[in-house]
Design a protein around this motif. Structure first.
Motif, PDB file in Angstrom:
ATOM      1  N   GLU A 183      16.629 -70.195 -51.569  1.00 48.67           N
ATOM      2  CA  GLU A 183      17.397 -70.609 -50.399  1.00 48.67           C
ATOM      3  C   GLU A 183      18.048 -71.971 -50.629  1.00 48.67           C
ATOM      4  O   GLU A 183      19.190 -72.212 -50.214  1.00 48.67           O
ATOM      5  N   GLY A 184      17.342 -72.856 -51.319  1.00 47.43           N
ATOM      6  CA  GLY A 184      17.892 -74.170 -51.612  1.00 47.43           C
ATOM      7  C   GLY A 184      19.148 -74.106 -52.454  1.00 47.43           C
ATOM      8  O   GLY A 184      20.119 -74.849 -52.224  1.00 47.43           O
ATOM      9  N   PHE A 185      19.149 -73.220 -53.461  1.00 48.77           N
ATOM     10  CA  PHE A 185      20.344 -73.059 -54.291  1.00 48.77           C
ATOM     11  C   PHE A 185      21.548 -72.659 -53.435  1.00 48.77           C
ATOM     12  O   PHE A 185      22.646 -73.193 -53.599  1.00 48.77           O
ATOM     13  N   LEU A 186      21.343 -71.718 -52.530  1.00 55.54           N
ATOM     14  CA  LEU A 186      22.471 -71.239 -51.721  1.00 55.54           C
ATOM     15  C   LEU A 186      22.875 -72.242 -50.657  1.00 55.54           C
ATOM     16  O   LEU A 186      24.076 -72.388 -50.352  1.00 55.54           O
ATOM     17  N   ARG A 217      22.795 -75.476 -50.947  1.00 55.28           N
ATOM     18  CA  ARG A 217      23.599 -76.492 -51.632  1.00 55.28           C
ATOM     19  C   ARG A 217      24.972 -75.946 -52.000  1.00 55.28           C
ATOM     20  O   ARG A 217      25.981 -76.650 -51.911  1.00 55.28           O
ATOM     21  N   ALA A 218      25.001 -74.688 -52.413  1.00 61.96           N
ATOM     22  CA  ALA A 218      26.279 -74.079 -52.782  1.00 61.96           C
ATOM     23  C   ALA A 218      27.214 -73.999 -51.576  1.00 61.96           C
ATOM     24  O   ALA A 218      28.426 -74.237 -51.690  1.00 61.96           O
ATOM     25  N   LYS A 219      26.676 -73.655 -50.414  1.00 66.03           N
ATOM     26  CA  LYS A 219      27.503 -73.575 -49.206  1.00 66.03           C
ATOM     27  C   LYS A 219      28.081 -74.940 -48.848  1.00 66.03           C
ATOM     28  O   LYS A 219      29.239 -75.039 -48.410  1.00 66.03           O
ATOM     29  N   VAL A 220      27.286 -75.980 -49.031  1.00 67.46           N
ATOM     30  CA  VAL A 220      27.779 -77.337 -48.776  1.00 67.46           C
ATOM     31  C   VAL A 220      28.944 -77.657 -49.714  1.00 67.46           C
ATOM     32  O   VAL A 220      29.911 -78.332 -49.320  1.00 67.46           O
ATOM     33  N   ARG A 221      28.883 -77.155 -50.937  1.00 64.02           N
ATOM     34  CA  ARG A 221      29.968 -77.389 -51.905  1.00 64.02           C
ATOM     35  C   ARG A 221      31.171 -76.485 -51.641  1.00 64.02           C
ATOM     36  O   ARG A 221      32.170 -76.578 -52.351  1.00 64.02           O
ATOM     37  N   GLY A 222      31.067 -75.591 -50.670  1.00 59.91           N
ATOM     38  CA  GLY A 222      32.192 -74.718 -50.361  1.00 59.91           C
ATOM     39  C   GLY A 222      32.206 -73.435 -51.156  1.00 59.91           C
ATOM     40  O   GLY A 222      33.279 -72.836 -51.353  1.00 59.91           O
ATOM     41  N   ALA A 223      31.071 -72.965 -51.595  1.00 59.90           N
ATOM     42  CA  ALA A 223      31.006 -71.749 -52.407  1.00 59.90           C
ATOM     43  C   ALA A 223      31.527 -70.545 -51.629  1.00 59.90           C
ATOM     44  O   ALA A 223      31.367 -70.443 -50.409  1.00 59.90           O
ATOM     45  N   ASP A 224      32.146 -69.606 -52.372  1.00 61.20           N
ATOM     46  CA  ASP A 224      32.707 -68.390 -51.791  1.00 61.20           C
ATOM     47  C   ASP A 224      31.629 -67.298 -51.821  1.00 61.20           C
ATOM     48  O   ASP A 224      31.554 -66.495 -52.753  1.00 61.20           O
ATOM     49  N   VAL A 225      30.777 -67.280 -50.784  1.00 59.83           N
ATOM     50  CA  VAL A 225      29.692 -66.305 -50.694  1.00 59.83           C
ATOM     51  C   VAL A 225      30.260 -65.028 -50.079  1.00 59.83           C
ATOM     52  O   VAL A 225      30.567 -64.988 -48.888  1.00 59.83           O
ATOM     53  N   LEU A 226      30.388 -63.980 -50.890  1.00 62.41           N
ATOM     54  CA  LEU A 226      31.021 -62.743 -50.430  1.00 62.41           C
ATOM     55  C   LEU A 226      30.084 -61.869 -49.616  1.00 62.41           C
ATOM     56  O   LEU A 226      30.521 -61.134 -48.732  1.00 62.41           O
ATOM     57  N   THR A 227      28.801 -61.921 -49.919  1.00 63.38           N
ATOM     58  CA  THR A 227      27.807 -61.169 -49.155  1.00 63.38           C
ATOM     59  C   THR A 227      26.446 -61.811 -49.370  1.00 63.38           C
ATOM     60  O   THR A 227      26.187 -62.415 -50.405  1.00 63.38           O
ATOM     61  N   LEU A 234      25.013 -72.968 -59.971  1.00 61.89           N
ATOM     62  CA  LEU A 234      24.819 -71.524 -59.837  1.00 61.89           C
ATOM     63  C   LEU A 234      25.125 -70.797 -61.134  1.00 61.89           C
ATOM     64  O   LEU A 234      24.624 -69.690 -61.359  1.00 61.89           O
ATOM     65  N   ALA A 235      25.960 -71.401 -61.991  1.00 59.13           N
ATOM     66  CA  ALA A 235      26.291 -70.793 -63.275  1.00 59.13           C
ATOM     67  C   ALA A 235      25.418 -71.312 -64.407  1.00 59.13           C
ATOM     68  O   ALA A 235      25.393 -70.715 -65.494  1.00 59.13           O
ATOM     69  N   GLN A 236      24.699 -72.386 -64.161  1.00 56.37           N
ATOM     70  CA  GLN A 236      23.954 -73.029 -65.243  1.00 56.37           C
ATOM     71  C   GLN A 236      22.438 -72.949 -65.076  1.00 56.37           C
ATOM     72  O   GLN A 236      21.710 -72.950 -66.061  1.00 56.37           O
ATOM     73  N   GLU A 237      21.945 -72.882 -63.854  1.00 54.83           N
ATOM     74  CA  GLU A 237      20.507 -72.930 -63.612  1.00 54.83           C
ATOM     75  C   GLU A 237      19.960 -71.549 -63.263  1.00 54.83           C
ATOM     76  O   GLU A 237      20.625 -70.750 -62.602  1.00 54.83           O
ATOM     77  N   GLU A 238      18.740 -71.297 -63.690  1.00 59.21           N
ATOM     78  CA  GLU A 238      18.099 -70.024 -63.394  1.00 59.21           C
ATOM     79  C   GLU A 238      17.607 -70.013 -61.950  1.00 59.21           C
ATOM     80  O   GLU A 238      16.716 -70.772 -61.576  1.00 59.21           O
ATOM     81  N   ILE A 239      18.189 -69.141 -61.123  1.00 59.97           N
ATOM     82  CA  ILE A 239      17.803 -69.026 -59.725  1.00 59.97           C
ATOM     83  C   ILE A 239      16.596 -68.109 -59.574  1.00 59.97           C
ATOM     84  O   ILE A 239      15.732 -68.324 -58.738  1.00 59.97           O
TER      85      ILE A 239
END
Length: 497
Positions: free
Chosen positions: A351-354, A356-366, A396-401
């Motif tokens: 949940e933490g990964f996502l 942080r990604a949302k704060v960065r403006g990530a394009d979460v499709l689903t 999200l591209a570099q760390e193991e979630i």
């Protein structure tokens, strides 16, 4: 012996399974130490305790190692290869006879869907069958030293081996370490993850029932600090096989260095699935879905990065999102498409990964959020998630979630796909989807990973060596190469004239 329906009914009625062991397995039997400390094991699908097991310590580890060393030196290393083979064959048969119990226990302990647990247990049986066939084929070489000399090599077992087993594939990982070690004539002392102790304990009992001498396979349960650490630093351990995180792997390496102990490390992954414009799209869609959503993405070799050519990106990802939205979540015993993640702590990490990604403006499709079993409102679940157009330096591209989260990276062409595939600290596996067989093999040679899948993710089986490059570790398990870790080569040269 109860069948699966009866075991599930027992669990629904009592909240546990009577057949689950509680003590360590040492010297051929389950025993609870004098301190009698226990730990709780949780059903991730409910987020509730369903069993207890023994919380071991350094004294238990020492007892287990001394038992294994004694049994190795007095019996097992001198047992003929053909007899070792017979014991491993009988173990394979006993695993299948206990298929329902092992699969249901694995589902309750790890959370994975029951159909996946059945596959894991059958795979464990196949692993013992495979290495049973290798016992009497560990042949040495001869050297052409001329008429006055004879020279040859023999393979000897390294001795007592330690196995640190992860929580995502408990019985699979135990089997792929135990079987080659025993085939080579070694003894085993195992520490299963504290989240998933039961199938390793049950497997040790089946080995003993199959004829393995007492002490040759011992299992001590407990935490990494109280059991794993003393096991890896024990002076009488001759080899360590570790599967887990990079951080813990570093600690294991440093500890092993003090005793100059051999190590095989299978660590993290951030594996790319390269999809080129000339692929069979339906085949690739099925492959990408399985690569990331099997076991809720909790697989070191999960295909967690989709690297796709721009010309097919939009159409392919749109269909991928549609299929992802149709996946059914649920308790593992209900055989859902997607089960829970293993623990509340791990759910919070994902949940933490996502977040942080949302704060960065990530394009979460689903997806993108924690959730619960829709049938019960319980459990530790994370929605199957796809994040589009992730930059190559984003975490999200570099760390193991290690969860059901797929990141999409857009490549201009095959060369750019190769660059993105290799632009990562990990190098465990990679997938390639293309109808151009020459291009597939060119990419397979250039991608820095220990194993490459072409047009089918997770292709192969126990026959195929497995292990990583870069920060994914070193050494190989599975296949005939998996035997090498448990053997030491002795060269003999003699003057005969």
């Amino acid at each position: 012996m109860l069948n699966a329906s009866e075991l599930i009914a027992e669990y629904e009625k009592t909240g546990t399974l009577e057949a689950l062991p509680i003590g360590h397995f040492i010297d051929g039997s389950f025993a609870r130490p004098a301190h009698n400390r226990t730990m709780e094991s949780y059903d991730p699908g409910r987020g509730e305790v369903f069993a207890r097991f023994t919380a071991g310590g350094e004294g238990d580890v020492d007892e287990a190692v001394r038992s294994s060393k004694r049994a190795f030196e007095t019996s097992w290393r001198d047992v003929s290869p053909v007899e070792r083979a017979r014991i491993l064959h009988r173990t394979s048969a006993l695993i299948l006879e206990n298929l329902d119990l092992l699969a249901v226990a694995e589902t309750l302990d790890s959370g994975k869907p029951l159909q996946e647990a059945y596959g894991d247990v059958k795979g464990a049986a196949r692993t013992f069958e495979y290495y049973a066939g290798a016992c009497d084929k560990l042949q040495g070489d001869s050297f052409p030293l001329g008429p006055d000399y004879v020279g040859y090599t023999i393979h000897e077992p390294v001795g007592v081996t330690a196995h640190i087993i992860p929580w995502n594939f408990p019985i699979s990982t135990a089997a792929r370490g135990f079987a080659p070690a025993l085939a080579a004539g070694c003894a085993v002392v195992a520490k299963p993850a504290e989240q998933t102790p039961f199938t390793a304990l049950l497997l040790a009992r089946l080995l003993y029932e199959a004829g393995l001498p007492a002490g040759i396979c011992n299992v001590v349960t407990g935490t990494g600090a109280e059991v794993g650490a003393p096991l890896t630093r024990h002076a009488d351990i001759d080899h360590i096989t570790f599967t887990g995180s990079v951080q813990t792997g570093r600690t294991v390496m440093k500890t092993a260095a003090d005793e100059v102990t051999r190590v095989v490390l299978e660590l993290g992954g951030k594996s790319p699935v390269v999809v080129l414009k000339d692929c069979d799209k339906d085949q690739a869609l099925n492959g990408v879905l399985g690569a990331i959503f099997e076991n809720a993405g909790q697989i070191c070799s999960a295909g967690s990065r989709l690297v796709i050519e721009r010309s097919i990106h939009e159409e392919f990802v749109a269909e991928l999102v549609s299929r992802t939205k149709s996946l059914q979540l649920g308790h593992g015993l209900s055989k859902p498409d997607l089960g829970p993640v293993n623990s509340a702590e791990h759910l919070a990490k994902i949940e933490g990964f996502l977040d942080r990604a949302k704060v960065r403006g990530a394009d979460v499709l689903t997806g993108g959020s924690a959730t619960h079993d829709p049938a019960s409102g319980k459990g530790w679940f994370f929605e199957p998630t796809i994040v589009d157009r992730v930059s190559d330096k984003d975490e999200l591209a570099q760390e193991e979630i290690f969860g059901p989260v797929l990141t999409v990276q857009v490549a201009e062409d095959a060369d750019d796909a190769l660059r993105l595939a290799n632009d990562c600290q990990y190098g465990l596996v990679a997938g390639i989807y293309t109808s151009d067989f020459a291009k597939a093999h060119q990419l397979a040679r250039k991608i820095d990973a220990g194993q490459i899948y072409i047009n089918e993710y997770f292709a192969g089986g126990i026959e195929v060596p497995f292990g990583g490059n870069k920060k994914s570790g070193f050494g190989r398990e599975k296949g005939l190469e998996g035997l090498a870790s448990y053997c030491k080569t002795k060269s003999i040269a003699a003057k005969i004239a």
